[in-house]
Design a protein around this motif. Sequence first.
Motif, short mmCIF file in Angstrom:
data_model
loop_
_atom_site.label_atom_id
_atom_site.label_comp_id
_atom_site.label_asym_id
_atom_site.label_seq_id
_atom_site.Cartn_x
_atom_site.Cartn_y
_atom_site.Cartn_z
N GLU A 1 -30.71 -22.57 -36.22
CA GLU A 1 -31.25 -21.41 -35.53
C GLU A 1 -30.66 -21.26 -34.13
O GLU A 1 -30.79 -20.19 -33.52
CB GLU A 1 -32.78 -21.53 -35.39
CG GLU A 1 -33.56 -21.32 -36.67
CD GLU A 1 -33.51 -19.88 -37.15
OE1 GLU A 1 -33.79 -18.98 -36.35
OE2 GLU A 1 -33.16 -19.68 -38.32
N ASP B 1 -41.20 -15.77 -38.29
CA ASP B 1 -40.53 -15.62 -37.00
C ASP B 1 -41.26 -14.70 -36.03
O ASP B 1 -40.82 -14.53 -34.89
CB ASP B 1 -39.07 -15.18 -37.17
CG ASP B 1 -38.90 -13.74 -37.67
OD1 ASP B 1 -39.91 -13.04 -37.86
OD2 ASP B 1 -37.74 -13.32 -37.87
N ARG C 1 -35.04 -11.27 -32.87
CA ARG C 1 -34.65 -12.00 -34.09
C ARG C 1 -34.74 -11.10 -35.31
O ARG C 1 -33.87 -11.13 -36.17
CB ARG C 1 -35.51 -13.25 -34.29
CG ARG C 1 -34.97 -14.14 -35.43
CD ARG C 1 -35.84 -15.37 -35.68
NE ARG C 1 -35.18 -16.29 -36.60
CZ ARG C 1 -35.24 -16.22 -37.92
NH1 ARG C 1 -35.91 -15.24 -38.51
NH2 ARG C 1 -34.62 -17.11 -38.68
N SER D 1 -43.09 -14.05 -29.55
CA SER D 1 -42.56 -15.26 -30.17
C SER D 1 -41.31 -14.99 -30.98
O SER D 1 -40.74 -15.91 -31.57
CB SER D 1 -43.63 -15.89 -31.09
OG SER D 1 -44.72 -16.36 -30.35
N ASN D 2 -40.85 -13.75 -31.02
CA ASN D 2 -39.71 -13.39 -31.87
C ASN D 2 -38.43 -13.40 -31.02
O ASN D 2 -37.86 -12.38 -30.71
CB ASN D 2 -39.93 -12.02 -32.51
CG ASN D 2 -38.91 -11.74 -33.60
OD1 ASN D 2 -37.95 -11.01 -33.41
ND2 ASN D 2 -39.12 -12.35 -34.76
N THR D 3 -38.01 -14.60 -30.67
CA THR D 3 -36.82 -14.76 -29.83
C THR D 3 -35.58 -14.91 -30.69
O THR D 3 -35.62 -15.49 -31.77
CB THR D 3 -36.95 -16.02 -28.95
OG1 THR D 3 -37.18 -17.15 -29.81
CG2 THR D 3 -38.11 -15.90 -27.99
N ARG E 1 -32.70 -8.61 -40.34
CA ARG E 1 -33.02 -10.00 -40.67
C ARG E 1 -33.60 -10.14 -42.08
O ARG E 1 -33.40 -11.16 -42.74
CB ARG E 1 -34.03 -10.54 -39.64
CG ARG E 1 -34.49 -11.96 -39.89
CD ARG E 1 -33.42 -12.99 -39.65
NE ARG E 1 -32.98 -13.02 -38.27
CZ ARG E 1 -32.36 -14.06 -37.71
NH1 ARG E 1 -32.09 -15.14 -38.43
NH2 ARG E 1 -31.98 -14.00 -36.45
N LEU F 1 -36.09 -19.76 -41.75
CA LEU F 1 -35.56 -20.36 -40.53
C LEU F 1 -34.71 -21.57 -40.90
O LEU F 1 -35.14 -22.42 -41.69
CB LEU F 1 -36.68 -20.78 -39.58
CG LEU F 1 -37.30 -19.69 -38.69
CD1 LEU F 1 -38.02 -18.64 -39.51
CD2 LEU F 1 -38.26 -20.32 -37.67
N THR G 1 -32.15 -16.82 -30.48
CA THR G 1 -31.40 -17.82 -29.74
C THR G 1 -29.91 -17.58 -29.97
O THR G 1 -29.46 -17.53 -31.12
CB THR G 1 -31.79 -19.24 -30.18
OG1 THR G 1 -33.20 -19.41 -30.01
CG2 THR G 1 -31.06 -20.28 -29.35
N PHE H 1 -39.73 -24.99 -29.32
CA PHE H 1 -40.08 -23.85 -30.16
C PHE H 1 -41.08 -22.98 -29.43
O PHE H 1 -41.90 -23.47 -28.64
CB PHE H 1 -40.74 -24.32 -31.47
CG PHE H 1 -39.84 -25.09 -32.40
CD1 PHE H 1 -39.27 -24.47 -33.50
CD2 PHE H 1 -39.59 -26.44 -32.19
CE1 PHE H 1 -38.46 -25.18 -34.37
CE2 PHE H 1 -38.76 -27.15 -33.04
CZ PHE H 1 -38.20 -26.52 -34.14
N THR I 1 -40.49 -19.56 -33.44
CA THR I 1 -39.03 -19.56 -33.44
C THR I 1 -38.52 -20.75 -32.66
O THR I 1 -39.19 -21.29 -31.77
CB THR I 1 -38.44 -18.26 -32.83
OG1 THR I 1 -39.02 -18.02 -31.55
CG2 THR I 1 -38.65 -17.07 -33.75
#
Length: 444
Positions: A13, A304, A431, A385-387, A192, A252, A389, A315, A308
């Motif tokens: 990820e 996600d 994401r 929380s939907n990052t 996604r 993930l 990376t 996380f 994430t």
Amino acid sequence: MSEPTMPIHVNSEIGTLKTVLLKRPGKEVENLTPEIMERLLFDDIPHLRVIQKEHDAFAKVLENNGVEVLYLEKLAAEAIDAGSVKEAFLEKMLDESNIQSPSVYETLKKYLLNMETQEMVNTIMEGIRKRDVNIGKEHLSNVAEEGGDPVEPKDSGDSYFTNDETDHLIDVSNDDDYPFYMDPMPNLYFTRDPAAAMGNGLTINHMMFEARQRESLFMEVIVKHHPRFANKDLEIWRDRNHTSYIEGGDELILNDKVLAIGISQRTSAQAIEELAIELFDRDATFEKVLAIKIPNVRAMMHLDTVFTMVDYDKFTIHPGIQRIGGSIDIYILEKSNEPGKVKITHKTDLEEVLKEALGVEELTLIPCGGGDAIAAPREQWNDGSNTLTIAPGLVVTYDRNYISNDLLREHGIKVIEIASSELSRGRGGPRCMSMPLVREDLNN
């Protein structure tokens, strides 16, 4: 650190993102009305010019960080032309578009085939309004026989009709007030979900709701026919022809040995078990699948949206997925000695399961909204929380989730914020809006 050579290569990820697939929002998001929003899985109607501006800025952030950005709509058209499959693709799309009348089907087919391929792809994505196509009048030669009794229709496009006159014309384009022959696909900018890169391959997903099920047809044609992907020995771990459902927002890739997949509103436990068996039986690198049960509600539609990975040992997490005391149901799927079966172990301590899976002694779970009773659900609703990376410790987030973003920075994460007033109306974050195709492998 190895340099990927495959057109799809994702073993984590957080490995440095090299290539990503996006879909620029188009007229499909403007073809929403209050009456059909729920049918098409939206809570609000985005402003097209602004959502495009925000999405372009998102793409620019990725490019400025060395990421190659590809676009779904462009790849799909190129693949259709490269494979000379325009008519075959269109027939499959029409077959899955719930068109009941043969005359409407044939008219739409001719209408779309007369377009250049890119225009055809864009039009399918945007949806086809009844006012834009002249279906005309269908002559019913098999109406009532003498005496006024109804007769059997010749095919599914004709109607039962009782009348002494046998020369009536019926306009099949006005059967009801619904404005579309083919529904728009406003969720497409969440690339996604219809497919998910996994190792040197991908899953092409059968999605939960009818409103999104046609979306994976685009990825299917790309992988089969686009010169960048076709005949490149890509693994199709799971195709779209299953009856159980799975979506990429629940998939993930923690590392090249461990997957985490959400048992959610949109991904079934059956699909996770089927995928795990396929991976194990085909000797994929993945040795464990962590099936994590999250609440079956729209606010937490995918894993996600509540969980994430942002660094080797960090996380984001929405506290609302855990029970009092912090427990959560986790099912660890591993290869069984019997082909076609898996060994399943049940755990409830997410932190300990992740430590073991990742081989780390310490782990940090960063709570969305700081865990506050108001800020946490508010920012989770707007994808705090939907990052995404894009390298270890470097993430893209929505600017509106300032409490979560500040907390990430306090934990040593570099945060790049993007505007989100319209993008967030679809209930998906950075994401959700991106399908990584290539990431660099991590150092062991």
